[in-house]
Design a protein around this motif. Structure first.
Motif: not given
Length: 644
Positions: A558-567, A586-593, A618-622, A627-629
């Motif tokens: 959540l902290q990363n979304c707030n700082k960088y994602a602009k979601a 699962c944590i997803a956002d529609d930010g800048i990726g 296991k950790l998977e990052i898309k 295109e968001g994260t």
């Protein structure tokens, strides 16, 4: 457009096709190709002598050129307008448009067309008898063409200089420039269809005629008439050469073909409706018949010449005709002389005014241009000042906003740290409670074993001893022992209920902590947050270490979304998966990726990866830029009671 240029079809039909072409182009997109074709349509109207549709087309393409800010098309349109006013003998308007065209061509450094517009100005000035102004314009054009290959323009400029010096009675200069024009009139430089060579030969002959060297003049006229296809390519020039040749022979008293040559020329000029040529022809015939002492015909042709000149409002021709009338009617010479002087004075005044007007047009246009340039510079300076002030204001605003945002983020980070500490404290307290609860359970187990089970054993033994007794005392004792069993049963039930309630409270505590984290996020940030929690998750079977790591990973994400994602949207989803049994966060956002290869070195992602590994998950990052994260964390569910 092709049909409008076809000479095999009737004129009216051709004109109709050209109008259709204009109507089609008027609906086209205003691009360079459409403007180029509109100029072609204008040329066809010009060649058809359709001045109304010609100027209509030119005004339309002028408007389109202004809208498109197409400088070259704009310059061409002004030149076309100059041609229109020139053919209608509105010299000042023609001069103004040529001057505008010249300035625009200068801006684009189109030197050929600069010289062309200066030639057009020179022709206008010559037509208005501004001979010195015309001479200046010609030399300005020649200076432009000094390093240009433009034989057609050089020919016209030299030819005009020759005509100017002839009128100024500087005959040597006139012959010199006509000779230069003739040198540029070869077929490899100018197409023969223009009959430039015949034109120059006629002009040189005319200078010699003014020098009264009629023999030399006759030679040039005869050479001019020998030019191939002259009669068909340029019948007006052919008629002029015939008339001039006839006049030279008349002056040489070679009467063999006279007045036949005069009459042949007159007939051709009459068919072409060349009024100025007709006037010149009839004056020559008047002179010829006067020499032959045929006064009636001499007067007839002189009067006809005067009438034609007056009807045409060509006052230069009127003066020549009046002069001849004074010769053939000497009894009225004083009357004709008086009219001659009056018209000549008027013409000189008008020509002087027109010359001044041309100079004034150039001056006023330059003044307006200078004022516009000053205004542009002033506006540009104002624009720069306002731009700098705006930039300073924007910079100050951004600086203050960023500082406030930084403070806000620091506050939120501190708040999150405090929340984490509170959570750790709660977890620690919970762990202490669980340890105490475990001790309490052991104590309860001991109570059950030592107390309740002892009582049950004692009651069972007493009942066994009374099993055979049937007296009243035995029955009463058994009833008392049964009541005691019921009490023991109630004690066991209460202990069981207490244990179950404590277990539920333990489970609900983690859910409450998660909800608190989500609510704090929603209050602190404008980003929309969707949170779903699978009700099938049995948190009692999830160890505290896993819970702590899940909480921390969610907090970091959540902290990363707030700082960088602009979601604008964040989605958090806890699910229980089977085969094998595990938790999925699962944590997803529609930010800048972001670029995953670069961002893998970030501390936040490294912490999430470390905690996932600590939970044996296991950790998977898309993600992709723009295109968001999406973070998918899967950890196995391990019953804490099975852990050592």
């Amino acid at each position: 457009m092709e049909l409008a240029n076809n000479d095999t079809i009737p004129f009216v039909v051709k004109q109709g096709y050209n109008k259709k072409a204009f109507d089609i182009l008027a609906d086209y997109q205003n691009d360079s190709l459409a403007r180029m074709n509109l100029f072609k349509v204008a040329n066809r109207f010009y060649n058809m002598d359709d001045s109304f549709n010609y100027i209509k087309t030119v005004e339309f393409v002028l408007k389109n050129s202004l809208e498109a800010k197409d400088t070259l098309s704009l310059a061409k349109a002004y030149a076309y307008k100059g041609d229109y006013f020139g053919t209608r003998l509105i010299s000042d308007s023609a001069f103004l448009n040529y001057y505008k065209s010249e300035k625009l061509y200068l801006i684009k450094n189109d030197l050929y067309n600069v010289a062309r517009t200066r030639l057009n100005k020179a022709n206008l000035q010559y037509a208005e008898s501004d001979l010195l102004g015309s001479e200046k314009s010609v030399f300005n054009a020649l200076r432009i063409l000094k390093y240009q290959k433009a034989n057609d323009l050089l020919y016209e400029l030299y030819n005009l200089l020759g005509i100017l010096y002839n009128d100024l009675e500087e005959y040597d200069k006139s012959i010199d420039y006509h000779t230069k024009a003739l040198a540029n009139a070869t077929d490899d430089k100018i197409p023969s269809v223009y009959q430039s060579r015949a034109t120059s030969l006629n002009n040189i002959g005319y200078v010699y005629q003014n020098l009264k060297n009629y023999q030399k003049a006759q030679e040039y006229y005869q050479e001019g008439l020998r030019q191939k296809n002259l009669k068909y390519d340029k019948p007006s020039l052919y008629a002029m050469l015939l008339d001039n040749l006839a006049y030279s022979r008349f002056r040489l008293r070679e009467d063999d073909e006279l007045p036949g040559l005069f009459l042949k020329s007159l007939k051709l000029r009459d068919s072409l409706k060349l009024t100025s040529g007709i006037v010149a022809n009839k004056i020559h015939l008047s002179e010829y018949y006067s020499y032959k002492n045929d006064d009636a015909k001499a007067v007839q042709y002189a009067r006809e010449a005067l009438t034609s000149a007056r009807n045409d409002k060509n006052f230069r021709n009127v003066l020549v005709a009046l002069k001849q009338m004074g010769v053939v009617e000497p009894q009225n010479a004083t009357l004709y002389s008086r009219e001659y002087i009056h018209i000549n004075d008027s013409l000189q005044k008008a020509e002087r005014k027109m010359g001044e007007k041309f100079s004034r047009i150039e001056y006023e246009t330059d003044v307006i241009k200078s004022e516009n340039t000053d205004l542009v510079v002033q506006n540009r300076n104002l624009f720069y000042v306002f731009s700098i002030l705006t930039l300073i204001g924007v910079f100050t605003f951004v600086f203050v906003s960023q500082r406030n945002k930084h403070r806000e983020l620091m506050f939120k980070e501190q708040q999150q740290i405090a929340n984490a500490e509170i959570y750790n404290l709660m977890i620690s307290q919970q762990k202490t409670i669980e340890e105490n609860r475990a001790k309490e359970k052991k104590r309860v187990a001991r109570e059950l074993h030592d107390g309740v089970l002892g009582k049950i054993f004692g009651v069972r033994m007493n009942l066994d001893t009374m099993n055979t007794a049937q007296d009243q005392h035995a029955i009463k004792s058994r009833l008392e022992y049964l009541a005691e069993l019921k009490q023991i049963e109630q004690d066991i039930r209460e202990i069981s209920h207490d244990l179950n309630r404590e277990n539920t409270e333990l489970i609900n505590n983690f859910v409450v902590i998660l909800n608190n984290l989500i609510e704090n996020q929603r209050k602190a940030f404008k980003t929309k947050l969707n949170f779903t929690l699978d009700k099938n998750i049995d948190w009692a079977n999830v160890s505290n270490e896993v819970k702590i790591n899940l909480y921390r990973m969610l907090q970091e994400a959540l902290q990363n979304c707030n700082k960088y994602a602009k979601a604008s949207l964040i989605a958090v989803d806890f699910k229980k998966e089977s085969n094998p049994e595990h938790l999925k966060l699962c944590i997803a956002d529609d930010g800048i990726g972001f670029n995953l290869k670069r961002a893998k070195k970030g501390i936040g992602l490294q912490n999430i990866a470390f905690r996932t590994k600590e939970c044996k998950g296991k950790l998977e990052i898309k993600t992709k830029p723009g295109e968001g994260t999406q973070l998918i964390i899967e950890v196995p569910i391990e019953n804490p009671n099975n852990q050592t």
